[in-house]
Scaffold this motif. Sequence first.
Motif, PDB file in Angstrom:
ATOM      1  N   TYR A   1       5.968   3.334  14.471  1.00  0.00           N
ATOM      2  CA  TYR A   1       5.409   4.625  14.832  1.00  0.00           C
ATOM      3  C   TYR A   1       4.049   4.821  14.163  1.00  0.00           C
ATOM      4  O   TYR A   1       3.927   4.706  12.944  1.00  0.00           O
ATOM      5  CB  TYR A   1       6.373   5.738  14.402  1.00  0.00           C
ATOM      6  N   CYS A   2       3.037   5.117  14.948  1.00  0.00           N
ATOM      7  CA  CYS A   2       1.694   5.389  14.430  1.00  0.00           C
ATOM      8  C   CYS A   2       1.582   6.889  14.161  1.00  0.00           C
ATOM      9  O   CYS A   2       1.733   7.710  15.075  1.00  0.00           O
ATOM     10  CB  CYS A   2       0.632   4.956  15.433  1.00  0.00           C
TER      11      CYS A   2
ATOM     12  N   HIS B   1      -1.815   8.645  16.174  1.00  0.00           N
ATOM     13  CA  HIS B   1      -1.758   9.059  17.578  1.00  0.00           C
ATOM     14  C   HIS B   1      -0.361   9.535  17.963  1.00  0.00           C
ATOM     15  O   HIS B   1      -0.115   9.912  19.107  1.00  0.00           O
ATOM     16  CB  HIS B   1      -2.265   7.956  18.528  1.00  0.00           C
ATOM     17  N   GLN B   2       0.550   9.533  16.994  1.00  0.00           N
ATOM     18  CA  GLN B   2       1.910  10.039  17.126  1.00  0.00           C
ATOM     19  C   GLN B   2       2.656   9.406  18.294  1.00  0.00           C
ATOM     20  O   GLN B   2       3.171  10.075  19.179  1.00  0.00           O
ATOM     21  CB  GLN B   2       1.897  11.566  17.237  1.00  0.00           C
ATOM     22  N   GLY B   3       2.685   8.089  18.269  1.00  0.00           N
ATOM     23  CA  GLY B   3       3.410   7.325  19.273  1.00  0.00           C
ATOM     24  C   GLY B   3       3.740   5.946  18.740  1.00  0.00           C
ATOM     25  O   GLY B   3       3.246   5.523  17.692  1.00  0.00           O
ATOM     26  N   HIS B   4       4.584   5.236  19.457  1.00  0.00           N
ATOM     27  CA  HIS B   4       4.969   3.887  19.050  1.00  0.00           C
ATOM     28  C   HIS B   4       3.901   2.890  19.474  1.00  0.00           C
ATOM     29  O   HIS B   4       3.251   3.058  20.502  1.00  0.00           O
ATOM     30  CB  HIS B   4       6.319   3.516  19.666  1.00  0.00           C
ATOM     31  N   ALA B   5       3.728   1.849  18.645  1.00  0.00           N
ATOM     32  CA  ALA B   5       2.702   0.848  18.923  1.00  0.00           C
ATOM     33  C   ALA B   5       3.090  -0.474  18.269  1.00  0.00           C
ATOM     34  O   ALA B   5       3.903  -0.512  17.342  1.00  0.00           O
ATOM     35  CB  ALA B   5       1.356   1.307  18.404  1.00  0.00           C
TER      36      ALA B   5
ATOM     37  N   CYS C   1      -1.679   2.137  13.935  1.00  0.00           N
ATOM     38  CA  CYS C   1      -1.907   0.971  14.790  1.00  0.00           C
ATOM     39  C   CYS C   1      -3.364   0.517  14.652  1.00  0.00           C
ATOM     40  O   CYS C   1      -4.199   1.227  14.092  1.00  0.00           O
ATOM     41  CB  CYS C   1      -1.575   1.312  16.240  1.00  0.00           C
TER      42      CYS C   1
ATOM     43  N   CYS D   1      -6.176   2.941  15.973  1.00  0.00           N
ATOM     44  CA  CYS D   1      -6.328   4.132  15.128  1.00  0.00           C
ATOM     45  C   CYS D   1      -6.958   3.782  13.788  1.00  0.00           C
ATOM     46  O   CYS D   1      -7.730   4.569  13.238  1.00  0.00           O
ATOM     47  CB  CYS D   1      -4.974   4.821  14.916  1.00  0.00           C
TER      48      CYS D   1
END
Length: 69
Positions: free
Chosen positions: A24-25, A28-32, A54, A57
């Motif tokens: 989880y990044c 950007h508040q999402g998985h990467a 990530c 970012c």
Amino acid sequence: MAEPNHTPPTQEDTAPTVPRAFGYCAWHQGHAEGVRLIDVIDQGSGSGITHFACGPCIAVNNLVPFADR
């Protein structure tokens, strides 16, 4: 003489695979894929907080991974 029935391996096929972290990044508040640890916040009586980011970012926000400090 028998003819080969397969294609020879390419350089990509013979190159060693490098493991990449998936997580989880926090930026950007999402998985990467390819996240790196950026910050660790220690807490006296708890497990603490970790922030991962990530590659894109890290570049955009000029972040320095924890291991590179």
